[in-house]
Design an enzyme around this catalytic site. Structure first.
Site, PDB file in Angstrom:
ATOM      1  N   CYS A 117      43.248  -5.810  36.540  1.00  0.00           N
ATOM      2  CA  CYS A 117      44.655  -5.394  36.465  1.00  0.00           C
ATOM      3  C   CYS A 117      45.379  -5.964  35.253  1.00  0.00           C
ATOM      4  O   CYS A 117      46.479  -5.517  34.919  1.00  0.00           O
ATOM      5  CB  CYS A 117      45.382  -5.807  37.742  1.00  0.00           C
ATOM      6  SG  CYS A 117      44.709  -4.988  39.186  1.00  0.00           S
ATOM      7  N   HIS A 258      52.874  -6.125  36.667  1.00  0.00           N
ATOM      8  CA  HIS A 258      51.801  -5.335  37.281  1.00  0.00           C
ATOM      9  C   HIS A 258      52.231  -4.993  38.703  1.00  0.00           C
ATOM     10  O   HIS A 258      52.757  -5.844  39.424  1.00  0.00           O
ATOM     11  CB  HIS A 258      50.510  -6.154  37.289  1.00  0.00           C
ATOM     12  CG  HIS A 258      49.446  -5.539  38.120  1.00  0.00           C
ATOM     13  ND1 HIS A 258      49.093  -4.216  38.002  1.00  0.00           N
ATOM     14  CD2 HIS A 258      48.667  -6.048  39.124  1.00  0.00           C
ATOM     15  CE1 HIS A 258      48.141  -3.948  38.878  1.00  0.00           C
ATOM     16  NE2 HIS A 258      47.869  -5.034  39.570  1.00  0.00           N
ATOM     17  N   ASN A 288      48.829   0.527  43.502  1.00  0.00           N
ATOM     18  CA  ASN A 288      48.281  -0.333  42.446  1.00  0.00           C
ATOM     19  C   ASN A 288      47.297   0.489  41.613  1.00  0.00           C
ATOM     20  O   ASN A 288      46.213   0.821  42.083  1.00  0.00           O
ATOM     21  CB  ASN A 288      47.587  -1.535  43.102  1.00  0.00           C
ATOM     22  CG  ASN A 288      46.992  -2.504  42.091  1.00  0.00           C
ATOM     23  OD1 ASN A 288      46.894  -2.198  40.904  1.00  0.00           O
ATOM     24  ND2 ASN A 288      46.591  -3.669  42.559  1.00  0.00           N
TER      25      ASN A 288
HETATM   26  N1  ACO Z   1      46.807  -0.985  58.281  1.00  0.00           N
HETATM   27  C1  ACO Z   1      46.978  -1.675  59.429  1.00  0.00           C
HETATM   28  N2  ACO Z   1      46.522  -2.921  59.616  1.00  0.00           N
HETATM   29  C2  ACO Z   1      45.842  -3.483  58.591  1.00  0.00           C
HETATM   30  C3  ACO Z   1      45.615  -2.819  57.367  1.00  0.00           C
HETATM   31  C4  ACO Z   1      46.123  -1.511  57.248  1.00  0.00           C
HETATM   32  N3  ACO Z   1      45.976  -0.782  56.110  1.00  0.00           N
HETATM   33  N4  ACO Z   1      44.917  -3.631  56.549  1.00  0.00           N
HETATM   34  C5  ACO Z   1      44.710  -4.768  57.210  1.00  0.00           C
HETATM   35  N5  ACO Z   1      45.276  -4.679  58.451  1.00  0.00           N
HETATM   36  C6  ACO Z   1      45.304  -5.692  59.483  1.00  0.00           C
HETATM   37  C7  ACO Z   1      44.154  -6.662  59.379  1.00  0.00           C
HETATM   38  O1  ACO Z   1      43.029  -6.168  60.076  1.00  0.00           O
HETATM   39  C8  ACO Z   1      44.740  -7.897  60.030  1.00  0.00           C
HETATM   40  O2  ACO Z   1      44.657  -7.738  61.404  1.00  0.00           O
HETATM   41  P1  ACO Z   1      44.331  -9.017  62.348  1.00  0.00           P
HETATM   42  O3  ACO Z   1      45.441  -9.997  62.109  1.00  0.00           O
HETATM   43  O4  ACO Z   1      44.322  -8.415  63.719  1.00  0.00           O
HETATM   44  O5  ACO Z   1      43.000  -9.519  61.877  1.00  0.00           O
HETATM   45  C9  ACO Z   1      46.206  -7.841  59.665  1.00  0.00           C
HETATM   46  O6  ACO Z   1      46.478  -6.484  59.321  1.00  0.00           O
HETATM   47  C10 ACO Z   1      46.591  -8.753  58.510  1.00  0.00           C
HETATM   48  O7  ACO Z   1      45.768  -8.453  57.412  1.00  0.00           O
HETATM   49  P2  ACO Z   1      45.874  -9.313  56.099  1.00  0.00           P
HETATM   50  O8  ACO Z   1      44.826  -8.860  55.124  1.00  0.00           O
HETATM   51  O9  ACO Z   1      45.886 -10.744  56.468  1.00  0.00           O
HETATM   52  O10 ACO Z   1      47.320  -8.865  55.561  1.00  0.00           O
HETATM   53  P3  ACO Z   1      48.264  -9.578  54.500  1.00  0.00           P
HETATM   54  O11 ACO Z   1      49.570  -9.797  55.106  1.00  0.00           O
HETATM   55  O12 ACO Z   1      47.592 -10.724  53.788  1.00  0.00           O
HETATM   56  O13 ACO Z   1      48.447  -8.413  53.404  1.00  0.00           O
HETATM   57  C11 ACO Z   1      47.704  -7.565  51.268  1.00  0.00           C
HETATM   58  C12 ACO Z   1      47.336  -7.875  52.739  1.00  0.00           C
HETATM   59  C13 ACO Z   1      48.765  -6.493  51.267  1.00  0.00           C
HETATM   60  C14 ACO Z   1      46.437  -7.039  50.596  1.00  0.00           C
HETATM   61  C15 ACO Z   1      48.213  -8.808  50.532  1.00  0.00           C
HETATM   62  O14 ACO Z   1      47.406  -9.913  50.833  1.00  0.00           O
HETATM   63  C16 ACO Z   1      48.265  -8.636  49.018  1.00  0.00           C
HETATM   64  O15 ACO Z   1      48.996  -7.832  48.476  1.00  0.00           O
HETATM   65  N6  ACO Z   1      47.507  -9.435  48.249  1.00  0.00           N
HETATM   66  C17 ACO Z   1      47.490  -9.410  46.786  1.00  0.00           C
HETATM   67  C18 ACO Z   1      46.613  -8.322  46.257  1.00  0.00           C
HETATM   68  C19 ACO Z   1      46.551  -8.418  44.740  1.00  0.00           C
HETATM   69  O16 ACO Z   1      47.515  -8.743  44.093  1.00  0.00           O
HETATM   70  N7  ACO Z   1      45.386  -8.166  44.164  1.00  0.00           N
HETATM   71  C20 ACO Z   1      45.198  -8.423  42.738  1.00  0.00           C
HETATM   72  C21 ACO Z   1      45.491  -7.273  41.945  1.00  0.00           C
HETATM   73  S1  ACO Z   1      44.381  -6.011  42.207  1.00  0.00           S
HETATM   74  C22 ACO Z   1      43.300  -5.925  40.883  1.00  0.00           C
HETATM   75  O17 ACO Z   1      43.064  -6.826  40.124  1.00  0.00           O
HETATM   76  C23 ACO Z   1      42.540  -4.648  40.746  1.00  0.00           C
END
Ligand code: ACO
Length: 332
Positions: A117, A258, A288
């Protein structure tokens, strides 16, 4: 400034997103996700998805044509082409070579930059430094991604977060001093590559039947861990680049972050003490788009009149690698 004393400016931006828009509600039912979960955690409402047969290079070409038209240039006027992508048409040759061919460019320097990214800012630094040498007149810097092709459409934790698209910038020289790409700060930390990676398809694991059965040929991400470090690293690098240019956050007119997660952007604004209104956000419509996200946002900020002549613009990104990068641009 170049060896000849000119500034390197972004003279135009062109973008392309595929025709098909997929809202959160239109995502496949088997994902068992909801608009509420996605939008409240990420700010994403929809994304664009390219069809089979429309590859990263095709989107790059369309974005490049738009940028060239705005800059009143022809492909023949470009003598340097850098493509930032993590979803290339092929592992090799480079997507840049495919774009060079499809645009009918001269046999100029063309190569990819792979920094996930942060790729567009990495590519901007590479191209602007090469132009500073005086050896090139105009460059095309493109971020192009077909993220839908590297996503695991069985993994709701990742596939809902990304979208496809491309953005292209024409870099040219200007005799006005102290404008354009003033500085870039590129950083990396490869100690935890598994935070965002594709296990198969490289030399560690071939993308063979076993890998495909394990779904190891698709993107894997530990979003929670990335979230923890993203804000601090972006804020630190932004502060560093401003300091070494004698500026503070108060001098920044517009931030193009980003577009990975609106909550990361909110936290960054808070940590840096920059009013949130100065951050341009369009993740709601594109999700993204990795290397394409900065040029897609920059183009819209320009179209909406958010960037004016003389403004200090901060581009800031974070991604797999890990990589993070910041660029200070003074708009001409
Ligand atoms: N719909 C419904 N529920 C979901 C989904 C979905 N799409 N995805 C995950 N869940 C559930 C999980 O199963 C989990 O359930 P559980 O608690 O029963 O186990 C719960 O939701 C929480 O999941 P988490 O992954 O812990 O959710 P979190 O609040 O951490 O959010 C997210 C996830 C949005 C991905 C966040 O962590 C984030 O944005 N991280 C940064 C990503 C990023 O910046 N990446 C770098 C850039 S990308 C690149 O370089 C290409």
């Amino acid at each position: 400034m170049t060896a000849s004393g000119a500034s390197i400016i972004i003279s135009s931006i062109g973008t392309y997103t595929p025709e098909r828009c997929v809202t959160n509600a239109q995502l496949p039912a088997h994902l068992e996700t909801t608009d509420e979960w996605i939008s409240s955690r990420t700010g994403i409402h929809q994304r664009y998805i390219a069809p089979d047969g429309q590859e990263a290079s095709d989107m790059a070409v369309l974005a490049a044509r738009s940028a060239l038209q705005k800059a009143h240039l022809q492909p023949a006027d470009i003598d340097l082409l850098v493509v930032a992508t993590m979803s290339p048409d092929y592992p090799f040759p480079s997507t840049a070579c495919l774009v060079q061919g499809k645009l009918g460019m001269r046999t100029v320097a063309a190569f990819d930059v792979h920094a996930a990214c942060s790729g567009f800012i990495y590519a901007l630094e590479v191209a602007s430094r090469m132009m500073q040498s005086g050896a090139y007149r105009n460059a095309l810097v493109i971020g192009a991604e077909k993220m839908s092709s590297v996503l695991d459409w069985e993994d709701r934790g990742t596939c809902v977060l990304f979208g496809d698209g491309a953005g292209a910038a024409v870099l040219s020289k200007s005799s006005t001093l102290g404008v354009g790409v003033i500085d870039c700060l590129l950083c990396s930390d490869g100690m935890r590559p598994e935070l965002l990676y594709c296990p198969a398809g490289g030399s560690v694991q071939r993308a063979d039947a076993e890998a495909i059965a394990q779904r190891a040929n698709f993107l894997k991400m530990n979003g929670k861990e990335i979230f923890k470090v993203a804000v601090r690293l972006m804020a630190d690098s932004a502060e560093q680049i401003l300091a070494r240019n004698g500026l503070t956050f108060a001098d920044v007119d517009c931030v193009i972050p980003h577009q990975a997660n609106v909550r990361i952007i909110d936290s960054l604004a808070k940590q840096a003490g920059i009013p949130r209104e100065k951050f341009f956000v369009n993740i709601d419509r594109y999700a993204n788009t990795s290397g394409a996200s900065i040029p897609l946002a920059l183009n819209e900020a320009l179209e909406q009149g958010r960037i004016k002549s003389g403004n200090n613009i901060l581009l800031v990104a974070f991604g797999g690698g890990l990589t993070w990068a910041t660029s200070l641009v003074k708009w001409l």
